[in-house]
Design a protein around this motif. Structure first.
Motif, PDB file in Angstrom:
ATOM      1  N   GLN A 299       0.692  -1.233  -0.179  1.00 53.58           N
ATOM      2  CA  GLN A 299       0.134  -0.035   0.028  1.00 53.58           C
ATOM      3  C   GLN A 299       0.866   1.169   0.091  1.00 53.58           C
ATOM      4  O   GLN A 299       0.276   2.360  -0.644  1.00 53.58           O
ATOM      5  N   ILE A 300       1.976   1.398   0.882  1.00 57.62           N
ATOM      6  CA  ILE A 300       2.798   2.279   0.846  1.00 57.62           C
ATOM      7  C   ILE A 300       3.571   2.527  -0.220  1.00 57.62           C
ATOM      8  O   ILE A 300       3.437   3.810  -0.949  1.00 57.62           O
ATOM      9  N   GLU A 301       3.977   1.476  -1.092  1.00 62.22           N
ATOM     10  CA  GLU A 301       4.741   1.777  -2.313  1.00 62.22           C
ATOM     11  C   GLU A 301       3.614   2.236  -3.515  1.00 62.22           C
ATOM     12  O   GLU A 301       3.963   3.004  -4.059  1.00 62.22           O
ATOM     13  N   ALA A 302       2.477   1.758  -3.608  1.00 59.43           N
ATOM     14  CA  ALA A 302       1.529   2.145  -4.509  1.00 59.43           C
ATOM     15  C   ALA A 302       1.146   3.562  -4.465  1.00 59.43           C
ATOM     16  O   ALA A 302       0.987   4.268  -5.239  1.00 59.43           O
ATOM     17  N   ALA A 303       1.127   3.898  -3.070  1.00 65.24           N
ATOM     18  CA  ALA A 303       0.716   5.304  -2.827  1.00 65.24           C
ATOM     19  C   ALA A 303       1.954   6.296  -3.326  1.00 65.24           C
ATOM     20  O   ALA A 303       1.838   7.365  -4.126  1.00 65.24           O
ATOM     21  N   ALA A 304       3.302   5.853  -3.148  1.00 67.92           N
ATOM     22  CA  ALA A 304       4.425   6.233  -3.650  1.00 67.92           C
ATOM     23  C   ALA A 304       4.240   6.495  -5.101  1.00 67.92           C
ATOM     24  O   ALA A 304       4.567   7.602  -5.737  1.00 67.92           O
ATOM     25  N   LYS A 305       4.086   5.500  -5.793  1.00 69.10           N
ATOM     26  CA  LYS A 305       3.962   5.379  -7.422  1.00 69.10           C
ATOM     27  C   LYS A 305       3.014   6.553  -7.945  1.00 69.10           C
ATOM     28  O   LYS A 305       3.129   7.117  -8.654  1.00 69.10           O
ATOM     29  N   GLN A 306       1.729   6.545  -7.075  1.00 68.50           N
ATOM     30  CA  GLN A 306       0.867   7.383  -7.590  1.00 68.50           C
ATOM     31  C   GLN A 306       1.048   8.818  -7.380  1.00 68.50           C
ATOM     32  O   GLN A 306       0.796   9.821  -8.322  1.00 68.50           O
ATOM     33  N   GLU A 307       1.927   9.097  -6.094  1.00 63.96           N
ATOM     34  CA  GLU A 307       2.128  10.416  -5.972  1.00 63.96           C
ATOM     35  C   GLU A 307       3.367  10.979  -7.131  1.00 63.96           C
ATOM     36  O   GLU A 307       3.144  12.099  -7.531  1.00 63.96           O
ATOM     37  N   ALA A 308       4.264  10.012  -7.683  1.00 70.15           N
ATOM     38  CA  ALA A 308       5.180  10.495  -8.537  1.00 70.15           C
ATOM     39  C   ALA A 308       4.601  10.673  -9.898  1.00 70.15           C
ATOM     40  O   ALA A 308       4.776  11.590 -10.406  1.00 70.15           O
ATOM     41  N   ILE A 309       3.472   9.827 -10.183  1.00 68.92           N
ATOM     42  CA  ILE A 309       2.759   9.890 -11.512  1.00 68.92           C
ATOM     43  C   ILE A 309       1.855  11.476 -11.546  1.00 68.92           C
ATOM     44  O   ILE A 309       2.066  12.255 -12.338  1.00 68.92           O
ATOM     45  N   GLU A 310       1.370  11.692 -10.449  1.00 62.50           N
ATOM     46  CA  GLU A 310       0.548  12.991 -10.209  1.00 62.50           C
ATOM     47  C   GLU A 310       1.635  14.108 -10.361  1.00 62.50           C
ATOM     48  O   GLU A 310       1.306  15.195 -10.938  1.00 62.50           O
ATOM     49  N   ALA A 311       2.719  13.998  -9.730  1.00 69.29           N
ATOM     50  CA  ALA A 311       3.702  15.201  -9.643  1.00 69.29           C
ATOM     51  C   ALA A 311       4.263  15.598 -11.386  1.00 69.29           C
ATOM     52  O   ALA A 311       4.055  16.790 -11.530  1.00 69.29           O
ATOM     53  N   PHE A 312       4.510  14.460 -11.969  1.00 64.53           N
ATOM     54  CA  PHE A 312       4.800  14.713 -13.197  1.00 64.53           C
ATOM     55  C   PHE A 312       3.830  15.297 -14.146  1.00 64.53           C
ATOM     56  O   PHE A 312       4.163  16.076 -14.984  1.00 64.53           O
ATOM     57  N   GLN A 313       2.507  14.773 -13.941  1.00 62.82           N
ATOM     58  CA  GLN A 313       1.499  14.984 -14.700  1.00 62.82           C
ATOM     59  C   GLN A 313       1.318  16.667 -14.320  1.00 62.82           C
ATOM     60  O   GLN A 313       0.942  17.632 -15.266  1.00 62.82           O
ATOM     61  N   TRP A 314       1.217  17.110 -13.118  1.00 64.68           N
ATOM     62  CA  TRP A 314       1.076  18.555 -12.825  1.00 64.68           C
ATOM     63  C   TRP A 314       2.388  19.350 -13.266  1.00 64.68           C
ATOM     64  O   TRP A 314       2.024  20.321 -13.767  1.00 64.68           O
ATOM     65  N   ALA A 315       3.627  18.800 -13.184  1.00 59.53           N
ATOM     66  CA  ALA A 315       4.656  19.520 -13.814  1.00 59.53           C
ATOM     67  C   ALA A 315       4.340  20.013 -15.604  1.00 59.53           C
ATOM     68  O   ALA A 315       4.739  20.990 -15.761  1.00 59.53           O
ATOM     69  N   ALA A 316       3.892  18.729 -15.998  1.00 62.75           N
ATOM     70  CA  ALA A 316       3.771  18.830 -17.328  1.00 62.75           C
ATOM     71  C   ALA A 316       3.059  19.950 -17.745  1.00 62.75           C
ATOM     72  O   ALA A 316       2.954  20.534 -18.977  1.00 62.75           O
ATOM     73  N   ALA A 317       1.660  20.329 -17.080  1.00 63.80           N
ATOM     74  CA  ALA A 317       0.694  21.365 -17.344  1.00 63.80           C
ATOM     75  C   ALA A 317       1.149  22.578 -16.932  1.00 63.80           C
ATOM     76  O   ALA A 317       0.527  23.423 -17.295  1.00 63.80           O
ATOM     77  N   GLN A 318       2.413  22.849 -16.332  1.00 64.89           N
ATOM     78  CA  GLN A 318       2.910  24.067 -16.045  1.00 64.89           C
ATOM     79  C   GLN A 318       3.437  24.788 -17.008  1.00 64.89           C
ATOM     80  O   GLN A 318       3.971  24.548 -18.086  1.00 64.89           O
ATOM     81  N   PRO A 319       3.409  26.439 -16.934  1.00 63.89           N
ATOM     82  CA  PRO A 319       3.967  27.107 -17.927  1.00 63.89           C
ATOM     83  C   PRO A 319       5.500  27.135 -18.066  1.00 63.89           C
ATOM     84  O   PRO A 319       6.175  26.909 -16.848  1.00 63.89           O
ATOM     85  N   ASN A 320       6.120  27.083 -19.061  1.00 60.36           N
ATOM     86  CA  ASN A 320       7.592  27.276 -19.187  1.00 60.36           C
ATOM     87  C   ASN A 320       7.984  28.562 -18.411  1.00 60.36           C
ATOM     88  O   ASN A 320       7.246  29.701 -18.548  1.00 60.36           O
ATOM     89  N   CYS A 321       9.143  28.654 -17.996  1.00 64.75           N
ATOM     90  CA  CYS A 321       9.825  29.783 -17.620  1.00 64.75           C
ATOM     91  C   CYS A 321      10.081  30.677 -19.012  1.00 64.75           C
ATOM     92  O   CYS A 321      10.256  30.412 -19.874  1.00 64.75           O
ATOM     93  N   LYS A 322      10.087  32.103 -18.585  1.00 66.24           N
ATOM     94  CA  LYS A 322      10.469  33.005 -19.924  1.00 66.24           C
ATOM     95  C   LYS A 322      11.978  33.050 -20.157  1.00 66.24           C
ATOM     96  O   LYS A 322      12.828  32.996 -19.265  1.00 66.24           O
ATOM     97  N   GLU A 323      12.172  33.114 -21.200  1.00 65.75           N
ATOM     98  CA  GLU A 323      13.543  32.927 -21.641  1.00 65.75           C
ATOM     99  C   GLU A 323      14.444  34.233 -21.364  1.00 65.75           C
ATOM    100  O   GLU A 323      15.701  33.999 -20.812  1.00 65.75           O
ATOM    101  N   ASP A 324      13.911  35.406 -21.096  1.00 60.07           N
ATOM    102  CA  ASP A 324      14.533  36.568 -20.769  1.00 60.07           C
ATOM    103  C   ASP A 324      14.568  36.670 -19.282  1.00 60.07           C
ATOM    104  O   ASP A 324      15.190  37.520 -18.614  1.00 60.07           O
ATOM    105  N   GLY A 325      13.811  35.704 -18.574  1.00 56.82           N
ATOM    106  CA  GLY A 325      13.700  36.175 -17.151  1.00 56.82           C
ATOM    107  C   GLY A 325      14.739  35.576 -16.342  1.00 56.82           C
ATOM    108  O   GLY A 325      15.143  36.107 -15.506  1.00 56.82           O
TER     109      GLY A 325
END
Length: 410
Positions: free
Chosen positions: A366-392
């Motif tokens: 159960q602990i490992e399954a929760a860790a796997k799901q947390e990682a999947i959701e973290a990368f899904q969230w990150a993929a949907a975020q805006p890129n940083c600005k090139e000149d920033g």
């Protein structure tokens, strides 16, 4: 009473036939027996004799032990998810060095630290170009770290640091270091500041086996010993620095022997066993807090993936095998990789805690399954975020004033 078996040559500890595992005293008896059987102990320093006070993971509360296992599987599934993304997703923007196989080291060390209170109270960690395991173990937010690794505006450092410059001072994770060597020099500067202001903080620097051959390694140990700094060097010996075996740059089998000329403890531990790592780290941490100076800990370990990136990776499978085009040849024998994977930190931690009666296999899963799901959701969230600005990024270069491109490129 459990049986301990010492594997010739590298003092690796295996645990079998545990019974009556619930009692703390029996946990202590086990580790005393293991020490007598020759488990990895101090090389340049002094091993604890039976009956002396030591730091024994078997005496920890169950919730602390479970948390150490949870940290290991959180790191593992972060790394596996990241490797799968890099191998299969053409839109993934990360440039990654994977920590899979070494999870017990970060987990055991950081479990011995104070990880809250910001830079003025928490123990501090300096990391390497392979930082994600250290960051997770120290308490860095996985979603924000995944976003930073993809250079997203909502990442830990606004997307301008990336993997090799991750930083989160709020949990005492001062940062990764993209260059091999200078990290410990900066870390001892922090240790000197801590000593000067009289706080009880400790500074840990993680380094690879390749750092032995740098002047920073020896200068760091020399100064830390001279000044009795609250500093711990954790050297993760995964046998290879980039594509070369560590024997090409180090004349000793145990790099921990390098501590002897500086008059400080040098300790070798099985880096696949989180409980051995914790014991060594806790001893070193308390020594540092007492003002007795630094310790060098060498953790014998192995990385399951290549030096960086996804050569040899098949999505859904753990590890990388075969030809690495950057190494010109397959630099690690496949049998060697698979042999180390038989001593997997996740399996050792899970099976040991089951033997100790801390949890059963269903709870571990159960602990490992929760860790796997947390990682999947973290990368899904990150993929949907805006890129940083090139000149920033230019606004982060100068202490004040508007960014002036000419000052950067003119």
């Amino acid at each position: 009473m459990a049986d301990a078996v010492k594997t010739e040559g590298d003092a690796l500890l295996r645990v079998t036939n545990a019974s009556d595992v619930g009692a703390s005293m029996q946990r202590r008896s086990f580790l005393k027996g293991a020490a007598a059987a020759g488990a990895a102990v101090s090389i340049a320093g002094r091993a604890l004799a039976q009956g002396e006070i030591g730091y024994w993971s078997k005496d920890l509360p169950n919730d602390k032990l479970v948390d150490m296992y949870r940290t290991i599987v959180r790191i593992r599934w972060h790394e596996r998810t990241m490797a799968d993304k890099m191998a299969s997703d053409p839109n993934y923007r990360g440039y990654n060095h994977f920590y899979a196989g070494q999870e017990a080291i970060a987990s055991g060390v950081c479990a011995a630290l104070n990880n809250s209170g910001g830079v003025m109270q928490a123990d501090l960690v300096y990391s390497t170009h392979r930082p994600t395991g250290h960051a997770i173990a120290k308490g860095v937010d996985m979603k924000k770290m995944a976003a930073e690794n993809e250079f997203k505006a909502t990442g830990l450092n606004g997307g301008y640091g990336g993997e090799m410059h991750l930083s989160d001072p709020e949990v005492g994770f001062i940062g990764a270091d993209g260059m091999i060597g200078p990290g410990p020099v900066i870390a001892t500067g922090s240790a000197l500041a801590i000593k000067a202001r009289g706080s009880k903080q400790v500074v840990v620097n993680f380094g690879g086996d390749g750092t032995y051959a740098t002047p920073h390694f020896h200068g760091t140990l020399n100064n830390a010993a001279l000044l009795k700094l609250p500093f711990i060097y954790v050297l993760e010996n995964n046998l290879y620095h980039q594509y070369a075996h560590y024997s090409y740059s180090c004349p000793m089998k145990d790099i921990a022997e390098a501590a002897a000329p500086y008059g400080i403890p040098g300790v070798v531990v099985d880096g696949q066993d989180v409980f051995q790592v914790y014991n060594a780290a806790k001893t070193a941490v308390e020594r540092a807090r007492r003002g007795e100076g630094p310790t060098l800990i060498e953790a014998k370990t192995y990385r399951y993936y290549n030096h960086w990136g996804a050569p040899g990776v098949k999505p859904g499978e753990l590890g990388a095998f075969g030809y690495d085009p950057l190494a010109i040849t397959s630099f690690r024998p496949e049998r060697e990789v698979r042999a180390w994977m038989q001593r997997d930190p996740v399996n050792i931690a899970r099976d040991t805690l089951i033997n100790w009666g801390v949890f059963d296999r269903a709870r571990a899963d159960q602990i490992e399954a929760a860790a796997k799901q947390e990682a999947i959701e973290a990368f899904q969230w990150a993929a949907a975020q805006p890129n940083c600005k090139e000149d920033g990024a230019l606004s982060r270069v100068f202490a004040s004033g508007e960014p002036v491109p000419a000052r950067q490129f003119g």
